[in-house]
Design an enzyme around this catalytic site. Structure first.
Site, PDB file in Angstrom:
ATOM      1  N   LYS A  78       0.841  -1.197   0.000  1.00 27.81           N
ATOM      2  CA  LYS A  78       0.000   0.000   0.000  1.00 27.81           C
ATOM      3  C   LYS A  78       0.876   1.246   0.000  1.00 27.81           C
ATOM      4  CE  LYS A  78      -3.924   2.013   2.534  1.00 27.81           C
ATOM      5  NZ  LYS A  78      -4.862   1.819   3.671  1.00 27.81           N
ATOM      6  N   SER A 154      -9.532   1.924   2.943  1.00 28.30           N
ATOM      7  CA  SER A 154      -8.746   2.733   2.030  1.00 28.30           C
ATOM      8  C   SER A 154      -7.736   1.933   1.211  1.00 28.30           C
ATOM      9  CB  SER A 154      -8.006   3.818   2.819  1.00 28.30           C
ATOM     10  OG  SER A 154      -7.077   3.227   3.736  1.00 28.30           O
ATOM     11  N   SER A 178      -9.816  -0.406   6.986  1.00 26.23           N
ATOM     12  CA  SER A 178      -9.239  -0.273   5.648  1.00 26.23           C
ATOM     13  C   SER A 178      -8.578  -1.514   5.083  1.00 26.23           C
ATOM     14  CB  SER A 178      -8.243   0.892   5.624  1.00 26.23           C
ATOM     15  OG  SER A 178      -8.920   2.121   5.769  1.00 26.23           O
TER      16      SER A 178
END
Length: 445
Positions: A78, A154, A178
């Site tokens: 990420k 996210s 997330s």
């Protein structure tokens, strides 16, 4: 083996294939690099780094040097976690202008030592402040199981990368859901780890109180292997029977207004566990209401802390940022410091008493997300976006507040629905054991 088939293999499957001499790490890396590109899933790719890491993995295998089951496994990271020599943008065009990271974040260093192959950095909601997964700067990938639908946030790019065969596994972060939300929407296993289990140094912060890192994988066992690599350990996960375990099924908040498909799948899997000897007790959990009340009264940790962290950036470059993220950060900008302190005090009191009150239970069960992922196009208006964002985060957020581990596991084949299993701090193994039982029921193996 064909390239597409290679990209369907998970961590454990690749580890076995390498050790049986059926595949080479470079061969696998090349299978991924032919499809991995900069776009809505990856903000940047690392082909040269990936090939060098794969070559090293093959060389170590040839010398009988084994680092971990992740040796030679291509993973995605990420884009809020530092990797030496690359810029960490955290979904923001403003942060994308900063200097490259001088060193790996500690968890990245662990993964590098474990022999993992880094394919690139995946797209995400700006500053990780959304459960929806939309990014107006770098693009938004469709959910893997539902074309045109939101991917969940996210960790949107991480979830889609694994689900679409663009990475064997991925690293995500979880501040309010997330890791778990995009895992549910993309048919993956996503593990939110216990607060403080993994260091968040070298990760762009959203909430210094609630931020955690966790794996997003194709299977339960892969999640454990990924976690062990980040911890720098190789403790085996012994799958155990679940008969005799007692699980709490909250009836308030977490089951309100479920989409029919989610309600049906959750009920079916609860019945399945019950048939296996798991005792389920459905009852209200007042702390869930209390947590919502505290956030309404004092503001959220994420808003308080992100405003403190990014106030100067917002003042100078707020017009270049996602307006919805800015709005959420600014929501409590004028809240007095005493509200933030009182929120902390209240959280610690609830955390101290929670598992004492529910000491009879081994775990908590709930739908990961109460809704199926809606169309990206349906969220053009802010009011609808914030409504959906609230629903995406509703079930996951309380367990960030409590600081406990929580895993989302798919509960219906090819459907974007997850079941969440919550356990006491540091009982990730128990959560994954229960998740494995669900996984067997869904997949049949």
């Amino acid at each position: 083996m064909k390239q597409e088939a290679i990209r369907q293999l998970g961590i454990a499957e690749l580890a076995l294939a390498y050790r049986q001499g059926k595949l080479k790490a470079v061969q696998v890396a090349e299978a991924y690099l032919e499809v991995v590109a900069v776009g809505s899933v990856y903000r940047l790719t690392m082909p040269e780094k990936a090939l060098k890491q794969a070559q090293k993995a093959d060389k170590d295998f040839s010398l009988a040097i084994e680092h971990s089951p992740l040796q030679g496994v291509p993973i995605a990271l990420k884009d809020l976690i530092d990797t030496e020599g690359e810029v960490t943008a955290a979904g923001s065009k403003v942060l994308a202008r900063q200097a490259p990271a001088a060193q790996d974040a500690p968890v990245v260093a662990k993964l590098r030592s474990a022999g993992a192959v880094f394919l690139g950095k995946t797209n995400m909601s700006e500053l990780a402040f959304s459960g929806v997964g939309i990014n107006p700067h770098w693009g938004t990938p469709d959910a893997a199981l539902k074309a045109g639908a939101i991917p969940g946030g996210s960790s949107s790019g991480s979830g889609v990368a694994v689900a679409k065969g663009l990475a064997a596994a991925a690293l995500g972060s979880d501040t309010g859901g997330s890791v778990r939300i995009p895992s549910a929407f993309n048919g993956l296993v996503g593990l939110k780890t216990t607060d403080g289990l993994l260091p968040t140094v070298g990760a762009v912060a959203l909430s210094t109180t609630l931020d955690t890192l966790g794996p997003m994988t194709k299977s339960v066992y892969d999640a454990w292997l990924f976690l062990q690599a980040m911890l720098g350990t190789q403790e085996p996960l012994s799958f155990k029977g679940v008969s005799g375990l007692k699980c709490l099924v909250p009836t308030n908040i977490l089951q309100d207004g479920l989409d029919p498909e989610v309600e049906e799948a959750f009920a079916e899997n609860c019945q399945y566990l019950s048939r296996l000897g798991v005792e389920l007790e459905a009852r209200a959990v007042p702390e869930l209401d209390e947590i919502q009340t505290l956030y309404a009264r004092y503001g959220s940790f994420a808003s308080h802390e992100s405003y403190a962290l990014y106030e100067e950036i917002l003042q100078g470059h707020g017009d270049e940022m996602d307006s919805r993220v800015v709005k959420r950060i600014m929501q409590y900008a004028d809240m007095p410091a005493k509200s933030y302190i009182r929120l902390h005090v209240a959280r610690e009191a609830i955390r101290r008493s929670f598992w004492q009150r529910y000491q009879a239970f081994d775990a908590i069960l709930a739908p990961t997300v109460p809704i199926l992922p809606p169309a990206i196009a349906s969220l053009k208006e802010d009011a609808e976006f914030f409504r959906v964002n609230g629903l995406c985060l509703r079930n996951t957020m309380p367990f960030n507040f409590l600081g406990t581990p929580a895993v989302s596991v798919p509960v219906k084949r090819d459907m974007p629905i997850g079941l969440m299993i919550v356990t006491r701090p540091y009982q990730e193994a128990l959560a994954l054991n229960l998740a494995r039982v669900i996984e067997i029921g869904v997949r049949g193996y």
